[in-house]
Structure formats: C-alpha cells, structure tokens
Design a protein around this motif. Structure first.
Motif, mmCIF file in Angstrom:
data_model
loop_
_atom_site.group_PDB
_atom_site.id
_atom_site.type_symbol
_atom_site.label_atom_id
_atom_site.label_comp_id
_atom_site.label_asym_id
_atom_site.label_seq_id
_atom_site.Cartn_x
_atom_site.Cartn_y
_atom_site.Cartn_z
ATOM 1 N N VAL A 121 -8.794 -12.998 9.173
ATOM 2 C CA VAL A 121 -10.039 -12.324 8.807
ATOM 3 C C VAL A 121 -10.965 -12.510 10.004
ATOM 4 O O VAL A 121 -11.293 -13.643 10.356
ATOM 5 C CB VAL A 121 -10.657 -12.936 7.532
ATOM 6 N N THR A 122 -11.336 -11.426 10.653
ATOM 7 C CA THR A 122 -12.054 -11.500 11.925
ATOM 8 C C THR A 122 -13.219 -12.489 11.879
ATOM 9 O O THR A 122 -14.089 -12.401 11.004
ATOM 10 C CB THR A 122 -12.582 -10.102 12.323
ATOM 11 N N LEU A 168 -6.851 -5.007 5.235
ATOM 12 C CA LEU A 168 -6.359 -6.160 4.475
ATOM 13 C C LEU A 168 -6.439 -5.922 2.967
ATOM 14 O O LEU A 168 -5.567 -6.369 2.213
ATOM 15 C CB LEU A 168 -7.149 -7.426 4.835
ATOM 16 N N GLU A 169 -7.475 -5.203 2.550
ATOM 17 C CA GLU A 169 -7.662 -4.988 1.108
ATOM 18 C C GLU A 169 -6.587 -4.086 0.502
ATOM 19 O O GLU A 169 -6.419 -4.053 -0.726
ATOM 20 C CB GLU A 169 -9.064 -4.406 0.824
ATOM 21 N N LYS A 170 -5.829 -3.411 1.355
ATOM 22 C CA LYS A 170 -4.769 -2.524 0.859
ATOM 23 C C LYS A 170 -3.405 -3.219 0.809
ATOM 24 O O LYS A 170 -2.426 -2.654 0.329
ATOM 25 C CB LYS A 170 -4.671 -1.271 1.746
ATOM 26 N N LYS A 171 -3.354 -4.455 1.316
ATOM 27 C CA LYS A 171 -2.079 -5.182 1.363
ATOM 28 C C LYS A 171 -1.785 -5.852 0.025
ATOM 29 O O LYS A 171 -2.710 -6.203 -0.727
ATOM 30 C CB LYS A 171 -2.111 -6.238 2.477
ATOM 31 N N GLU A 206 2.177 -9.712 1.205
ATOM 32 C CA GLU A 206 1.940 -9.348 2.611
ATOM 33 C C GLU A 206 0.823 -10.200 3.219
ATOM 34 O O GLU A 206 0.936 -10.671 4.359
ATOM 35 C CB GLU A 206 1.557 -7.864 2.702
ATOM 36 N N ILE A 207 -0.242 -10.407 2.451
ATOM 37 C CA ILE A 207 -1.352 -11.226 2.948
ATOM 38 C C ILE A 207 -0.873 -12.640 3.258
ATOM 39 O O ILE A 207 -1.149 -13.195 4.335
ATOM 40 C CB ILE A 207 -2.494 -11.271 1.905
ATOM 41 N N LEU A 208 -0.130 -13.238 2.339
ATOM 42 C CA LEU A 208 0.360 -14.614 2.525
ATOM 43 C C LEU A 208 1.314 -14.701 3.706
ATOM 44 O O LEU A 208 1.247 -15.648 4.507
ATOM 45 C CB LEU A 208 1.038 -15.111 1.250
ATOM 46 N N GLN A 209 2.206 -13.731 3.836
ATOM 47 C CA GLN A 209 3.154 -13.731 4.964
ATOM 48 C C GLN A 209 2.426 -13.575 6.293
ATOM 49 O O GLN A 209 2.759 -14.242 7.276
ATOM 50 C CB GLN A 209 4.187 -12.621 4.775
#
Length: 275
Positions: A187-188, A16-19, A23-26
């Motif tokens: 986020v798990t 996730l930290e590489k997005k 991308e995170i919002l989508q």
C-alpha cells in the motif's frame, strides 16, 4: 546524489480493492520475502554498530532508541522485551517515542516535527558518552529523530540510524547508518509494512547479539530470563534439569530458590565442586 524517497514511491501493485483476499495475501507475502534480503545487505553496518555498542555497555552504557509512529513503537517494543528475555534491568535499553507513551496507542499531532524534543528527553535520562543513540525512521526524515542524533553526536555520543531510504538526512547524522532498502510498500507509503518488518528484524539482531556478547546467553539458552509465568518456569526447570542431570522436581526447587537458570546452575556447582 539526490535524495530519493523510495518509501513514498508507488506500489508495484494497483487496483488492490479489486483483488481477492488470496491475491492480496500472496502479493504481500511476495513483498515480505524481499525484507530479509534487504536486511542481509545491511549486516556489515549492523556488525559495525554492535561492535561499538558492546564495549560501551560493558562500562555501564545504555542503548536509546528514538522514533516516531511505527518506528518509535518498534523501538519501545524491543526495549521492553530485554528485561524478561535476558534478565537485565529496564534501564539498559530504553525506547523513546515522539509524543511519549500516549503515542504508543494514539497518534500525537506534530510530535515528530519537534527538532529539539528528542535531545531534551535524552538529557532527562542523563545521557553520557558511554551511551548509544539509535534513530529509527523509515523515511529517514523525521525531525524528532534527526535533532536527537545531531545533538548526541555533537556531545561525543555514538549514534546509529535505521532507515529505508538511501542517503537520507538521518543517515548523515549517524556514525553508523543502517540502510535497509526494501522498496515501495504494497500500500503506497505504508511503511508499517515492509519497513516495519525490517526494522523489527534489525532491532532483534542488535539487542540479541549485544546480550550474547554481554554473557546473557549460555549455549543457546536464555539462562537469565525472568521467571514471570508458568511457561517460563517450566522452560527454566527443563534447562536446569538437562544441564545438571537431575529430575524435574529437584530442578524446579533449585530454580525457584535462586531465581534464574544461571544462578541455580552456578550455585549447584559451587556446592558440588566435583560435579
């Protein structure tokens, strides 16, 4: 069938930290779209619970929400919105959170692990057989909630549960178990996300349908809302104006004189029986 904690399963997304922000919002939005569908599947259970709550509340019963963390906060939130929206006293829908009001803003260590505290709090409110206790726990394993539901059920009180895992311990303590299976979180393990969104939707559905059944809505209007700010006074004035066909200023005077849309309209019809 073995109990599986879907709420703790790994996210369908990784790194996730590489997005990018987009991308995170989508991705979050893609996951959020699953929530309404999961809630839809639970409607038969929600209907079953509401149908048993309404006759109890007509006899003076109350709804108690029990939860810890996000689940507890959402219960308190829904309960706190009933008086201003429907003009009901704050004693009819009550949200209890593990750790008390402090826990609304700050985590309270180990509060949710006390199996007995929930029932003690319910007894402080003189709980009785007309009342309903609804436990909220995404995991379905919160001791504070499980203990309260178990004791309530032993005392012949209607119990419901809202969880995001099938066949969880909380479901086994509820007369009506609402299981909203939204799948792993973005986020798990972060059940403040999809599970929290779904809980809010279900709580809205429960109290809104109960209040409509109790006659607190007319047509599609909040005719019993509290006139606690200018926006609500304006909204109420327009309701009275449309309902009675009078000008804005006259409607506002009538509304403020009687304190609610319903009382204003009822008083007008009482004074003008041929209207």
């Amino acid at each position: 069938m073995a109990f599986v904690k879907i709420t703790e399963q790994p996210s369908l997304y990784d790194n996730l930290e590489k997005k990018s922000v987009l991308e995170i919002l989508q991705d979050i939005n893609t996951e959020d779209q699953k929530v309404a569908l999961a809630v839809k599947k639970a409607i038969p259970q929600i209907e079953k619970l509401v149908s048993q709550i309404v006759p109890r509340m007509k006899q003076g019963g109350r709804i108690f929400y029990m939860g810890a963390g996000t689940s507890g906060r959402l219960g308190v939130l829904d309960a706190s919105e009933i008086p201003p929206t429907f003009g009901m006293p704050p004693t009819l829908v009550i949200g209890l959170i593990a750790g008390g009001d402090t826990a609304l803003r700050n985590p309270v260590e180990n509060a949710e692990d006390d199996m007995n505290r929930g029932w003690e709090e319910l007894k402080e409110h003189n709980i009785n057989e007309k009342d309903t206790v609804i436990g909220i726990a995404a995991s379905g394993t919160t001791p504070y909630v499980i203990g309260a539901l178990h004791a309530a059920r032993e005392h012949g009180i209607l119990t419901g549960s809202i969880s995001s895992n099938p066949d969880s311990p909380i479901s086994k303590e509820a007369d009506v178990a609402i299981e909203m299976i939204v799948g792993p979180e973005y986020v798990t393990g972060s059940s403040r996300m999809k599970s929290g969104t779904g809980q809010k939707m279900i709580l809205n559905m429960i109290t809104t349908s109960v209040m409509i059944q109790l006659g607190r809505v007319k047509g599609n209007r909040m005719v019993n809302m509290q006139l606690s700010n200018q926006k609500l006074v304006d909204r109420g004035t327009r309701m009275v104006s449309e309902e009675l066909g009078m000008d804005y200023d006259q409607a506002k005077r009538l509304l403020l004189l009687h304190g609610s849309v319903k009382k204003a309209v009822d008083a007008y019809h009482a004074e003008n029986p041929n209207s």
